[in-house]
Design a protein around this motif. Structure first.
Motif, PDB file in Angstrom:
ATOM      1  N   GLY A  45       2.406  37.783  22.539  1.00 33.22           N
ATOM      2  CA  GLY A  45       3.029  38.345  21.348  1.00 33.22           C
ATOM      3  C   GLY A  45       3.639  37.331  20.429  1.00 33.22           C
ATOM      4  O   GLY A  45       4.138  37.689  19.357  1.00 33.22           O
ATOM      5  N   ASP A 258       6.573  44.050  20.491  1.00 35.85           N
ATOM      6  CA  ASP A 258       5.950  43.193  19.483  1.00 35.85           C
ATOM      7  C   ASP A 258       4.463  43.258  19.657  1.00 35.85           C
ATOM      8  O   ASP A 258       3.926  42.812  20.656  1.00 35.85           O
ATOM      9  CB  ASP A 258       6.451  41.756  19.649  1.00 35.85           C
ATOM     10  N   GLU A 259       3.776  43.804  18.666  1.00 40.27           N
ATOM     11  CA  GLU A 259       2.335  44.018  18.796  1.00 40.27           C
ATOM     12  C   GLU A 259       1.540  43.026  17.974  1.00 40.27           C
ATOM     13  O   GLU A 259       0.416  43.295  17.558  1.00 40.27           O
ATOM     14  CB  GLU A 259       1.985  45.449  18.342  1.00 40.27           C
TER      15      GLU A 259
END
Length: 262
Positions: A45, A258-259
Motif C-alpha cells: 500500500g 489504503d487501497e
C-alpha cells in the motif's frame, strides 16, 4: 531541465497522485541514474507499483513532473507475474515487442532467440507458457523486457512467488545480463525483501507506508555484480539490518485502509 534529463535515466519531481476517496501518494522525489540499479522497498500500500507505473508512463501524476532522460527512452517492464500469451510459444512471446515496433518477423525472432539463449531458454523456443516452471516463465518475461535493449528496466517484484534458490539464481542472471550490456540499463526493482534489495542494487530507498514518500535512502556496500559468497560478508549483513530497521520505522503508522496498491 536539459541538465536534469541528462543526469537521470528517469526521475519523479514533486509527484503527487490523487485518488477519489483514498489517501494521496506523495509528494515523491526520486531519480535513477543511467546504469544504476535502484531497489524500492515499502509496506503493502505504500505505492511501490504506482511508482513504477509513473516511471513507465502507464499512469499520469496529478501534480509534479516525470523526467525521462538519457538514452533513447526505451523502457522494459517485468510484472509480478510473467504475463505471457498462453496461445503462443516462448519465441513468439519474446519477439512480440520487436514486431510491434515494426521489426520484420525474421529479424524479431532472431533477436528473440538470442535473448532467450541469454537467459538459459535457448532450448525452449517452441514451448508454450503452460509447460514452463515459474522460474522459466519469469526468465522468458525478462528476455522479453530486454529484447528491445531498454535504457530503463522496471521490475515489479518479479521473483516474489518463486522459491529462494530460484530467486537467487535469477538475481545472479539479472546482474550478468545488466553487466553485459553496453551501455548498461538503469534498473528500478520493487521488492519486499530487504536482503534481495541490498544484494541486487547500488542503493535502496524506503517508501513511507502512510503517504508513499521517500523517507530513507541507503547505499549498498561492495561492487556489482557480487562476488561469490558475498551474502556472508559482514558489510552485507550490516546493510541488511540497517535497511530492515528503516523499513520497520516506515511502517509505524500504516493507514487502516489504503487501497493505493503495492
Amino acid at each position: 531541465m536539459a541538465d536534469a534529463e541528462e543526469a537521470f535515466a528517469a526521475a519523479l519531481r514533486d509527484v503527487i497522485v490523487r485518488y477519489p476517496g483514498r489517501p494521496a501518494l506523495g509528494p515523491v522525489d526520486l531519480g535513477v541514474a543511467p546504469g544504476e540499479i535502484l531497489a524500492v522497498v515499502g509496506a503493502s500500500g505504500a505505492g511501490k507499483s504506482t511508482l513504477l507505473r509513473l516511471l513507465a508512463g502507464l499512469e499520469t501524476p496529478s501534480d509534479g513532473t516525470v523526467i525521462r532522460g538519457a538514452g533513447r527512452g526505451r523502457i522494459g517492464f517485468v510484472f509480478q507475474t510473467a504475463t505471457l500469451m498462453p496461445w503462443a510459444d516462448v519465441l513468439a512471446n519474446v519477439a512480440l515487442p520487436l514486431e510491434l515496433a515494426g521489426a520484420p518477423r525474421e529479424v524479431a525472432r532472431r533477436r528473440a532467440s538470442t535473448g532467450l539463449a541469454a537467459v538459459g531458454l535457448g532450448d525452449r523456443l517452441s514451448t508454450r507458457p503452460r509447460q514452463l516452471s515459474g522460474g522459466m516463465a519469469m526468465r522468458a518475461s525478462l528476455a522479453r523486457a530486454l529484447v528491445t535493449e531498454p535504457d530503463l528496466l522496471l521490475l515489479d517484484e518479479p521473483f516474489a512467488a518463486l522459491d529462494s534458490v530460484t530467486r537467487r539464481r535469477l538475481i545472479e542472471d539479472l546482474h550478468r545480463l545488466w553487466a553485459g550490456r553496453k551501455p548498461r540499463p538503469a534498473i528500478v526493482f520493487v521488492t519486499h525483501d530487504v536482503e534481495e534489495a541490498v544484494y541486487l542494487a547500488h542503493r535502496a530507498v524506503v517508501l513511507d507506508a502512510a503517504a508513499g514518500r521517500v523517507v530513507a535512502e541507503l547505499a549498498s556496500p561492495g561492487v556489482l555484480p557480487r562476488p561469490e559468497g558475498w551474502r556472508a560478508d559482514v558489510d552485507y549483513r550490516a546493510a541488511v539490518e540497517r535497511l530492515a530497521a528503516e523499513l520497520a520505522r516506515s511502517m509505524t503508522a500504516i493507514p487502516a485502509a489504503d487501497e493505493r496498491g503495492s
